[in-house]
Design an enzyme around this catalytic site. Sequence first.
Site, short mmCIF file in Angstrom:
data_model
loop_
_atom_site.label_atom_id
_atom_site.label_comp_id
_atom_site.label_asym_id
_atom_site.label_seq_id
_atom_site.Cartn_x
_atom_site.Cartn_y
_atom_site.Cartn_z
N HIS A 52 -12.06 24.28 -87.49
CA HIS A 52 -12.60 24.33 -86.26
C HIS A 52 -13.53 25.22 -86.01
O HIS A 52 -14.29 25.31 -84.93
CB HIS A 52 -11.50 24.79 -85.40
CG HIS A 52 -11.68 24.17 -83.84
ND1 HIS A 52 -12.64 24.21 -83.21
CD2 HIS A 52 -10.65 23.84 -83.07
CE1 HIS A 52 -12.58 23.72 -82.03
NE2 HIS A 52 -11.30 23.48 -81.90
N TYR A 62 -3.79 25.16 -70.45
CA TYR A 62 -5.50 25.29 -71.55
C TYR A 62 -5.97 24.00 -71.42
O TYR A 62 -5.40 23.03 -72.23
CB TYR A 62 -5.20 26.15 -72.70
CG TYR A 62 -6.36 26.49 -73.28
CD1 TYR A 62 -6.69 27.93 -73.45
CD2 TYR A 62 -7.28 25.57 -73.99
CE1 TYR A 62 -7.86 28.25 -74.27
CE2 TYR A 62 -8.28 25.96 -74.57
CZ TYR A 62 -8.65 27.43 -74.76
OH TYR A 62 -9.75 27.70 -75.48
#
Length: 779
Positions: free
Chosen positions: A470, A586
């Site tokens: 990521h 989130y």
Amino acid sequence: MAEAHQAVGFRPSLTSDAGEVELGAPVLQEIYLSGLRSWKRHLSRFWNDFLTGVFPASPLSWLFLFSAIQLASFLQLDPSLGLMEKIKESLPDWGGQHHRLRGVLAAAMFASCLWGALIFTLHVALRLLLSYHGWLLEPHGGMSSPTKTWLALVRIFSGRHPMLFSYQRSLPRQPVPSVQDTVRKYLESVRPVLSDEDFDWTAGLAQEFLKLQASLLQWYLQLKSWWASNYVSDWWEEFVYLRSRNSLMVNSNYYMMDFLYVTPTPVQAARAGNAVHALLLYRHRLDRQEILPTLLMGMRPLCSAQYEKIFNTTRIPGVHRDHIRHLRDSRHVAVFHRGRFFRVGTHSQSRLLSPRALEQQFQRILDDSSPACPHEEHLAALTAAPRDTWAQVRRSLKTQAQEALEAVEGAAFFVSLDSEPAGLTREDPAASLDAYAHALLAGRGHDRWFDKSFSLVVFSNGKLGLSVEHSWADCPISGHMWEFTLATECFQLGYSADGHCKGHPDPSLPQPQRLHWDLPDKIHLSISLALRAAKTLSGNIDCHVFPFSHFGKSFIKRCHLSSDSFIQTALQLAHFRDRGQFCLTYESTMTRLFLEGRTETVRSCTREACNFVRAMEDKEKTDAQCLALFRLAVDKHQALLKAAMSGQGVDRHLFALYIVSQFLHLQSPFLDQVHSEQWQLATSQIPVQQIHLFDVHNYPDYVSSGGGFGPADDHGYGVSYMFMGDDVITFHISSKKSSTRTDSRRLGQRIQDALLDVATLFPEGQHLKRRGLGEEDSG
């Protein structure tokens, strides 16, 4: 995607790269270094900048301008108002015979100056136009006159035939929000999940922060925003990702799936050959900037900076901090099969190997019966170990097996030829999809090189998948590449009737190179420990994937609502029914409207969403009342999403303020409180960016089924979703088996029920199911 876990778990380690001395310099030094890194990146991109820096003009426009000036001079006209004559006077006198040459040079210099001034004016004008965000605030389906005017001006100044990086110089910088607004929005976001007493305490800390520290920290952020390309993105990469010491597996990687219902060929080597060829075609287009920049509304460009590190990139572990190593080129891929590593060349005489030739090379690996060397089979488990551990072991590995290590880390990407099948099966569709997701996210803990920017996983039955690290970029970037890969390998390259790649093998190609690892005895124990920890982490992940086919994007559009806001509000209902309480949520959204922007958090658990959920669980509330509250919740979510996209979010600003406070050694109880929050529900939508590559009407099954990531909290969920065509939504859910509070399948059922219950509030959805209540539907 997986960033929520990293955002929660980061601990600012403000040490030098050597990790031995604490940075004593003030925050100004770090701001200076941020700007220096920005300028270094600009210098490294000099050639791309040269090619695209004149956009929306073109080199031919200089020639046209120069020719016009020469024509004017021939006609005894002076468009420079005397400037060319002054330039000519400043040039050296080479004698009378060179008088005409001096005139040509003066005209060329004047044309260049005028051309540069026009380009600068176009860039400034376009940057000012792109700083306008009023279009984001337009009501759904409507457009005001100012926005129409803005669109027309953007179309005029944007030019034609842009390359991938054409708009980079014209993108505005991400603004630093008002600290008062950020704190106000933060308090509003936590109000639904805090008791009155806890909220009053938090509000008191916030007021103390605004009074004592906010203005100083904000000043430093403003300074950085003027000096560096982006006031937060480099710190986000540095502290959230590269300084994290956790295992990359599950914590900092995510996966992407193949087509859900079809597999173009069951021949493993053929699927690998076409996929690798398609990926390298994408790299070729990327190198030549032939990939079109992403445009919102077909007009508003997004930042393309993250595309630079898709290929030839490895995250190198360090004792206190990792770093990203990116090579300009790589002519091979690293392949793993049954515990052995191979180096497979991708080019022959500077030309990309054909899919059939690549298939031949992969088949040679599959047919190779040589056993793995001792400990070689589990070597890659080290990349799943805590970063400090892997960094120390890698030092020994580099001295003993440098050539093999370089072949893996210097590869274009990593390929894992799995010995097991994967994908949807008719016998047990739910369990097979769950196992497919788990195999891509974690595998067996030793069959992925988690440091590589991405690993292509090819299963024995021809199913594909992607495991992505990521730190180097966010999901839309790898998603764009993956869409191109699936469409190209299936529709353009295709397969012969017997399932092999089209074309002919090349017997003259050398055999794939087997990599040999001279593993010192002292790392054998490290490999065993890393494998044990990786298997424990892998075994603790509970994945669940399901396609929701009762309705999709087309139904939501008929309701005149945002698809993402619809799902996010329904997720609040599903999670409340699962846990019996609200929690911080989130949702990741992009800030690529700005130069080098990455992501921002949308705090989806709003007061409006909670009011809707309570109404849905109240037997006395009518459908009309619930629908009205649902629309309010959707509108609120849309407002938060648009604010986050336009740089007015909460979390990245608070994160940057916290980093500055740490550099200044200022203790802020309010920022400490913000940093200690846990996200028990982390969500993300995977966008479909190139729908034109797929014929979803005639071939609805030939669309990627999305991907997923691990949970951000040990007692929380990770939920991603993707709209497959118009009538299917695929959900990917993850949680920890060690938690007694979570169950991925249970939440999946809650999500399906919640979506159906919400849909029945609308006249268009009355045929689906009557609204259920939490107690009645808990069984």
